[in-house]
Design an enzyme around this catalytic site. Sequence first.
Site, short mmCIF file in Angstrom:
data_model
loop_
_atom_site.label_atom_id
_atom_site.label_comp_id
_atom_site.label_asym_id
_atom_site.label_seq_id
_atom_site.Cartn_x
_atom_site.Cartn_y
_atom_site.Cartn_z
N ASP A 214 -5.91 0.39 1.78
CA ASP A 214 -4.89 -0.59 2.18
C ASP A 214 -5.06 -1.92 1.45
O ASP A 214 -4.85 -2.98 2.03
CB ASP A 214 -4.90 -0.81 3.71
CG ASP A 214 -3.69 -1.60 4.18
OD1 ASP A 214 -2.67 -1.63 3.46
OD2 ASP A 214 -3.76 -2.21 5.26
N ASN B 208 0.81 -1.22 0.00
CA ASN B 208 0.00 0.00 0.00
C ASN B 208 0.84 1.27 0.00
O ASN B 208 1.95 1.29 0.52
CB ASN B 208 -0.90 0.03 1.23
CG ASN B 208 -0.10 0.01 2.53
OD1 ASN B 208 0.36 -1.04 2.95
ND2 ASN B 208 0.09 1.17 3.14
#
Lengths: 257, 540
Positions: free
Chosen positions: B299, B256
Amino acid sequence: MKILPLIFVLMVTFSWAQKDMVNPHNSSADTAAGARIFRSHCAPCHGTKATGGTGPNLTTGVFYHGSSDAELYRNISGGIPGTAMPDQFFDGTQIWQVVSFVRSLSKGAASEIVKGSPAHGQILLGEKGCLGCHLVKGEGGSKGPDLSVIGSQRSQAYLRESIVDPGAHVAEEYWVAKILAKDGKSYTGFLMNQDSYMVQILDFSRGLTAVARSDFKDFGVDRGSVMPSYKGKLSDSELDDLVAFLASLKRVKAGVQ
Amino acid sequence: MKVFLSAAVSFLTAVALPGQITNERLLKADSEPQNWLTYSGSYKSWRYSALDQINRQNAANLKVAWVHQMPTSHRIEATPIVVDGVMYVSEPPSNVFALDAATGRPFWHYKRSLPAKVNVCCDAVNRGVAVLGDRVFLGTVDAHLVALDAKTGSVIWDVEVADSKTGYSITGAPLIVKDMVITGIAGGEYGIRGFLDAYDVKTGKRRWRFNTIPGPGEKGHETWGGGDAWKQGGGPTWVTGSYDPELNFVIWGVGNPSPDWNADVRPGDNLYSDSAIALDADTGALKWHFQFVPHDSNDWDAVQVPVLVDSDWQGKPRKLIYWAHRGGFYYVLDRQTGEFLLGKAFAKQTWAKSLDAKGRPERLPNSIPTEDGAYIWPGVQGATNWYSPSYSPLSGLFYLTVWENKGLYLKGEPKYTPGNRYVGSVPDIDVADDPGYGAIRALNPKTGEPVWEHKMLTKPWSGVMATAGRVLFGSNGGWLSRERESMESYFFALDSDTGKELWRINLGGTMASNPMTYMVNGKQMVAMAAGGAVFTFALP
């Protein structure tokens, strides 16, 4: 170069914790900033109103792992080993702002006026049959939550609501599972645990019982409360007294839960 | 088949010097299924074994063979490596055991001294070691890479990969490619600038580094909004990738962008976060990339193991990658070019209206974090995560661990300070009144269509392994239950063709790693970590 500010932060943190320092970021603006951080970083576990979720209720003014400013700072900054409380979110100022906000939540609780008589409340607890289901310091039943330290866990408003409207908040372990087995047997009891294959209950007649899902004919879970409402069954002053007694049931010593 | 395999085992142990892992053996790892030589079993990363002593007819008879309890208080995420009767398995945070693979009795134990504070988002863990020659290679949570003597556990060399004080750590298993140790880096929750590194196996000297967040002047830098956000842009590489020796590509997943749940500071696509990357194995030069989620604020990093398969694609042979991504879509990519060939949701998702011809998602409204919190599918932990998938050439199916749940995504104010988390918020991974469920699913890899499902009450934190016995091993022992007591801890065997459960055992502890299998003294063993221990299973 990157190391220096970190060392500074650690040193400052350490000295604050050592000296039992009072929160230096305590203005209303700090509290408001702390509230924003709380919403985005703390609420998922402690609840949007900080009254507890997977993490404990933070509105009572009693913190299991230390109640001083320095201890709150330490726990928010460094996490609490052995628990799900994580660490390392922010540097000093923002942590103090969270401390400021968390403190503001229990300002009411600390000064929460106890209206009734705890002594009479204790008598009522026996007279009204509460101990038939609830445990208070070793005495009582197991059909409802243990109330031995409930004054450290819940606000007076919450306690009052639980007495007049028990179904408002029911913890998962007090949900009632009803199972009808293929062999015709039926089971009713608190849902203690379950997995993909089994349901474990505290059966109201058999005690601790595990039943395989493959044996189910019918299965349902009632998320309501088995506790009767005492609305109208207690006078206003009796309710005050009962709440006063429950609020007096505090955790004796801060430290290990 | 039993006789043949036993004969093959004797032959191999007779000619190969025990413990001497060569590049040749790594390249042909699937031809010696009695060993497990890399994190995912082979460079193709199928997490598949040709062993068939344990099969769907007899798996119901599996019994515990031995248990190795570790003195750790951290979660075991390691896949053991087995070389000629010796098991090398890491103990978290950054220790290694060499065990007798037949009995679990230790030969040696490498114990690393660590700084008082290590910066790890989600427990100080390690996913395993790599082996080559007489050496065992380990990445550490204080962001070092260490070469150990495979016979004694003594340190041969120890190099700092990055400064752990500012949030770098290593949790993934290294991958040996030629005479290099490839290692990823973790720290996507600390605002690191991610990379993938290659080190000389002999000296520990760095050969190359590919920065997953391009700097000024580099292609892709323009996707970071022109400010300084790239310096703390994240893009970690914490799960072991794959290697294609013909193309000479190292293929890896990038994690991420930082901060995780507030993308305001980094306008743009944020390359190469949430991407599959293919690098020239000799130079580390980027050959292609495919970004699953541009400008991610959920994420949904691409920390999955790339599964490399050569197969027909619409009538022509093609080098493919099968990739089930955290955001809930299953992808097929061309391995040579990175071209998007197929994308199909394998779980409920509410963030992408569709994928365009190049695989780029068209976002739906209400699919990013908000101050009041937004419920989005999949949840924060993703529709799948780093849990290893598996591919069986016998069934032709792709297997994976799936979460069907929503998350509550909150948006807060991120502030970068070195060594502290830089995340933007803490989302609610597991929504109490609507927790969803977990599953093992089998997909037709050519279409992404589901073939079967093994449904579970709770959501698993571990991967799967298929074998030639037509058995698929998996588990459901999640480490993050709302109540630890309610955690399921079953390790089970399924029929890999149908999903029918053949066997299960309650191991009573967290399972957050991936199963593997090997053969020793003529017995096929299946290993799985649970709680603080490595368990092995065999037929009586």
